[in-house]
Design a protein around this motif. Structure first.
Motif, PDB file in Angstrom:
ATOM      1  N   SER A   1       0.913  -1.030   0.077  1.00 34.56           N
ATOM      2  CA  SER A   1      -0.101   0.192   0.098  1.00 34.56           C
ATOM      3  C   SER A   1       0.687   1.739  -0.071  1.00 34.56           C
ATOM      4  CB  SER A   1      -1.166  -0.072   1.384  1.00 34.56           C
ATOM      5  OG  SER A   1      -1.744   1.254   1.496  1.00 34.56           O
ATOM      6  N   SER A   2       0.707   2.748  -0.262  1.00 30.71           N
ATOM      7  CA  SER A   2       0.843   3.541  -0.317  1.00 30.71           C
ATOM      8  C   SER A   2       0.687   3.830   0.991  1.00 30.71           C
ATOM      9  CB  SER A   2       0.951   4.620  -2.380  1.00 30.71           C
ATOM     10  OG  SER A   2      -0.441   5.204  -1.568  1.00 30.71           O
ATOM     11  N   ALA A   3      -0.010   4.109   1.613  1.00 24.93           N
ATOM     12  CA  ALA A   3       0.171   4.506   3.044  1.00 24.93           C
ATOM     13  C   ALA A   3       1.391   3.924   3.707  1.00 24.93           C
ATOM     14  CB  ALA A   3      -0.944   4.158   3.558  1.00 24.93           C
ATOM     15  N   TYR A   4       1.851   2.434   3.449  1.00 26.02           N
ATOM     16  CA  TYR A   4       2.753   2.145   4.553  1.00 26.02           C
ATOM     17  C   TYR A   4       3.949   2.773   5.028  1.00 26.02           C
ATOM     18  CZ  TYR A   4       5.856  -1.927   5.575  1.00 26.02           C
ATOM     19  OH  TYR A   4       6.145  -3.198   7.106  1.00 26.02           O
ATOM     20  N   GLY A   5       3.984   3.111   5.642  1.00 29.45           N
ATOM     21  CA  GLY A   5       5.081   3.539   6.210  1.00 29.45           C
ATOM     22  C   GLY A   5       5.137   5.092   6.386  1.00 29.45           C
ATOM     23  N   LYS A   6       3.751   5.666   5.919  1.00 29.37           N
ATOM     24  CA  LYS A   6       3.637   7.499   5.268  1.00 29.37           C
ATOM     25  C   LYS A   6       2.945   7.106   6.769  1.00 29.37           C
ATOM     26  CE  LYS A   6       5.223   7.002   1.320  1.00 29.37           C
ATOM     27  NZ  LYS A   6       5.058   6.872  -0.335  1.00 29.37           N
ATOM     28  N   THR A   7       2.124   6.421   7.733  1.00 29.34           N
ATOM     29  CA  THR A   7       1.042   6.053   8.447  1.00 29.34           C
ATOM     30  C   THR A   7       0.952   6.491   9.735  1.00 29.34           C
ATOM     31  OG1 THR A   7      -0.848   5.455   6.822  1.00 29.34           O
ATOM     32  CG2 THR A   7      -1.535   5.537   8.797  1.00 29.34           C
ATOM     33  N   ASP A   8       0.151   7.402  10.941  1.00 34.84           N
ATOM     34  CA  ASP A   8       0.024   7.016  12.113  1.00 34.84           C
ATOM     35  C   ASP A   8      -1.056   6.053  12.746  1.00 34.84           C
ATOM     36  OD1 ASP A   8      -0.446   6.981  15.251  1.00 34.84           O
ATOM     37  OD2 ASP A   8      -0.296   9.285  14.444  1.00 34.84           O
ATOM     38  N   TYR A   9      -0.712   4.679  12.151  1.00 33.36           N
ATOM     39  CA  TYR A   9      -1.507   3.411  12.429  1.00 33.36           C
ATOM     40  C   TYR A   9      -2.655   3.527  13.478  1.00 33.36           C
ATOM     41  CZ  TYR A   9       1.605   1.919   9.388  1.00 33.36           C
ATOM     42  OH  TYR A   9       2.570   1.594   7.791  1.00 33.36           O
ATOM     43  N   ARG A  10      -2.124   3.909  14.759  1.00 36.06           N
ATOM     44  CA  ARG A  10      -2.750   4.590  15.724  1.00 36.06           C
ATOM     45  C   ARG A  10      -3.601   5.464  15.995  1.00 36.06           C
ATOM     46  NH1 ARG A  10       2.069   2.210  16.984  1.00 36.06           N
ATOM     47  NH2 ARG A  10       2.240   1.192  19.714  1.00 36.06           N
ATOM     48  N   LYS A  11      -3.528   6.594  15.201  1.00 39.92           N
ATOM     49  CA  LYS A  11      -4.579   7.051  14.668  1.00 39.92           C
ATOM     50  C   LYS A  11      -5.240   7.257  13.878  1.00 39.92           C
ATOM     51  CE  LYS A  11      -5.095  12.335  12.556  1.00 39.92           C
ATOM     52  NZ  LYS A  11      -3.887  13.333  12.358  1.00 39.92           N
ATOM     53  N   LEU A  12      -4.959   6.153  12.750  1.00 39.12           N
ATOM     54  CA  LEU A  12      -5.596   5.028  11.751  1.00 39.12           C
ATOM     55  C   LEU A  12      -6.686   4.113  12.631  1.00 39.12           C
ATOM     56  CD1 LEU A  12      -5.486   5.359   8.728  1.00 39.12           C
ATOM     57  CD2 LEU A  12      -4.646   3.242   9.288  1.00 39.12           C
ATOM     58  N   LEU A  13      -6.648   3.913  13.039  1.00 38.34           N
ATOM     59  CA  LEU A  13      -7.200   2.515  14.229  1.00 38.34           C
ATOM     60  C   LEU A  13      -8.886   3.394  14.804  1.00 38.34           C
ATOM     61  CD1 LEU A  13      -8.133  -0.140  15.149  1.00 38.34           C
ATOM     62  CD2 LEU A  13      -6.128   0.388  17.339  1.00 38.34           C
ATOM     63  N   ARG A  14      -7.973   4.641  15.428  1.00 35.96           N
ATOM     64  CA  ARG A  14      -8.838   5.396  16.061  1.00 35.96           C
ATOM     65  C   ARG A  14     -10.127   6.462  15.196  1.00 35.96           C
ATOM     66  NH1 ARG A  14     -10.168   4.476  20.461  1.00 35.96           N
ATOM     67  NH2 ARG A  14     -12.018   4.790  19.419  1.00 35.96           N
ATOM     68  N   SER A  15      -9.109   6.413  14.126  1.00 34.22           N
ATOM     69  CA  SER A  15     -10.001   7.154  13.011  1.00 34.22           C
ATOM     70  C   SER A  15     -11.468   6.306  12.366  1.00 34.22           C
ATOM     71  CB  SER A  15      -9.620   7.903  12.388  1.00 34.22           C
ATOM     72  OG  SER A  15      -8.460   8.697  12.371  1.00 34.22           O
ATOM     73  N   TRP A  16     -11.152   4.659  12.360  1.00 33.30           N
ATOM     74  CA  TRP A  16     -11.900   3.720  12.022  1.00 33.30           C
ATOM     75  C   TRP A  16     -12.988   3.801  12.800  1.00 33.30           C
ATOM     76  CZ3 TRP A  16     -11.148  -1.567  13.003  1.00 33.30           C
ATOM     77  CH2 TRP A  16     -12.041  -2.580  12.257  1.00 33.30           C
ATOM     78  N   LEU A  17     -12.745   3.381  14.178  1.00 34.78           N
ATOM     79  CA  LEU A  17     -13.339   2.876  15.070  1.00 34.78           C
ATOM     80  C   LEU A  17     -14.878   4.021  16.099  1.00 34.78           C
ATOM     81  CD1 LEU A  17     -10.719   0.716  17.285  1.00 34.78           C
ATOM     82  CD2 LEU A  17     -12.994  -0.267  16.064  1.00 34.78           C
ATOM     83  N   ASP A  18     -14.213   5.506  15.380  1.00 29.20           N
ATOM     84  CA  ASP A  18     -15.002   5.978  15.673  1.00 29.20           C
ATOM     85  C   ASP A  18     -15.975   6.740  15.301  1.00 29.20           C
ATOM     86  OD1 ASP A  18     -13.506   7.180  18.050  1.00 29.20           O
ATOM     87  OD2 ASP A  18     -12.792   8.759  17.317  1.00 29.20           O
ATOM     88  N   GLY A  19     -16.048   5.892  14.173  1.00 23.00           N
ATOM     89  CA  GLY A  19     -17.265   6.148  12.435  1.00 23.00           C
ATOM     90  C   GLY A  19     -18.020   4.949  13.420  1.00 23.00           C
TER      91      GLY A  19
END
Length: 432
Positions: A253-271
């Protein structure tokens, strides 16, 4: 073991040293000890100890537990599940695990702190000698031949330097593969890697007959239009009032290594719906993350007295990120080859027996992992992932085939038409 039949040399501490007491190491140690070998199992932590994982075990992993003699009944503390629920493209489909001759029709859930300790105690009961708080730093090698003769480690709370010696060493030290790195075995950049993060939440969804996989991750927490996030997610009910919620991203994925994975998890679960409970106030611990070494990303799996097993040899399934089943499967193969090798005199005959190990894991998993490596490149493209979810999920028969393929669950001999297609394709796919 100090009997006259021991294969230990005068300066050896064991016949086999196993580095790492995760599923790979404990499984290998159990099989080796049952065969009558003197096994030293070295673990950097102390039990019980946690590992970042989805905590879900497919029927392929259940088979390995049964082969090992582990009681997998619900009365023994296991939470059973009947299949996989896939969510994506506006579709929600429940797929039961296939009815097969070679694999049981159920999956399991068990937290890793309990699961790993259960396996290591089985190894101890078989006769393996466990040393905890023993962090292996490097291999010891013979300066003349380059052959591995043992390991250097730091032991105890004071990290005292110590060396243990044996004619064979199994590297089961996970993604760090410190032992392999110490002898120059680098990871292969042409094989995929994954990153997974997970957190536990108190949730009314704790008891679920299905493991749940989300092929699309939507961030609906903001005021604007929902945003599609990279990766895929899971919700695995633990049966104890909590849910293991996590997500994974592939290196393709183009997002690999460029993403705050913990923030990503939070964004998904908040939805997700608030009544599911995946909010900060319901979290029972911190976010944990781990790398997933896939598709044989470290080779060769045997060289100069060192066998690489499980994650240390890159044996995570590129199709679905599953590692436990393959750690245990490769451990069984490694133990079998080690037992046969140590029944022979040191020298060419023993090396010939040890050389069977990479051939055995390649024959068992190489073609399948090669297909998985290609698959990981395809789904690393978000457009392909969206199209697959939109057009594939509504087709139940197709999804049953996909489940068999992604979970590596098919009968290799006989079976139905789907099994025969997967078996033939896997067999004909080059493993290199």
């Amino acid at each position: 073991m100090t009997s006259a039949t021991t294969r230990r040399g005068p300066s050896d501490d064991a016949e086999v040293i196993v580095v790492g007491a995760g599923p790979a190491g404990s499984t290998a140690a159990t099989y080796l000890a049952r065969a009558g070998l003197d096994v030293l199992l070295l673990e950097k932590s102390t039990f019980p100890r946690d590992k970042v994982c989805g905590d879900g075990i497919t029927p392929r992993g259940v088979k390995q537990l049964i082969d090992l003699g582990i009681d997998t009944r619900e009365q023994a503390g296991w939470l059973h599940n009947r299949g996989l629920r896939v969510v994506g493209g506006g579709v929600r489909i429940e797929l039961d695990w296939p009815e097969l001759a070679e694999f049981p029709p159920y999956g399991l859930v068990r937290p890793r702190d309990d699961f790993d300790e259960l396996l290591v105690r089985a190894a101890e009961r078989a006769g393996a000698r466990l040393l905890e708080q023993t962090s292996v730093t490097a291999a010891e090698t013979d300066e003349r031949t380059g052959r591995i003769t043992g390991v250097h480690a730091k032991s105890g709370p004071d990290r005292e330097p110590v060396t243990y010696r044996a004619p064979l060493v199994l590297g089961c030290d996970g993604v760090s593969a410190r032992l392999a790195l110490s002898v120059g075995l680098q990871k292969r950049e042409d094989r995929p890697m994954g990153v997974a993060v997970r957190r536990y939440y108190e949730s009314p969804r704790s008891k679920d007959d299905y493991l749940e996989s989300h092929l699309e991750l939507w961030d609906r927490s903001g005021p604007g239009e929902p945003q599609l996030l990279p990766g895929y997610g899971w919700l695995f009910g633990m049966g104890d009032g909590t849910v293991n919620a996590g997500l994974g991203i592939l290196s393709t994925s183009s997002a690999y290594g460029k993403t705050d994975y913990r923030k990503l998890l939070r964004s998904w679960l908040d939805g997700t719906p608030e009544e599911w409970g995946f909010r900060e106030e319901n979290a029972t611990g911190k976010v944990g993350g781990a790398a997933l070494p896939m598709g044989f990303n470290r080779t060769p799996h045997y060289r100069d007295g060192l066998l690489l097993v499980g994650d240390a040899g890159g044996m995570v399934n590129p199709f679905n990120g599953e590692g436990i089943a393959y750690a245990m499967e490769s451990a069984r193969l490694a133990a079998e080859c080690a037992v046969h090798a140590l029944a022979r005199p040191a020298g060419p005959s023993r090396e010939q027996a040890l050389g069977r190990y990479p051939d055995a894991v390649s024959q068992a998993l190489g073609g399948y992992f090669r297909m998985g490596n290609t698959f990981s490149k395809l789904i690393g493209n978000p457009t392909v992932m969206r199209m697959a979810a939109k057009h594939g999920l509504p087709r139940t028969t197709l999804m049953r085939f996909v489940l068999k393929l992604l979970a590596n669950l098919y009968d290799s001999k006989g079976g139905d038409a789907m099994d025969r297609v997967i078996s033939a394709t896997t067999r004909l796919t080059p493993s290199a």
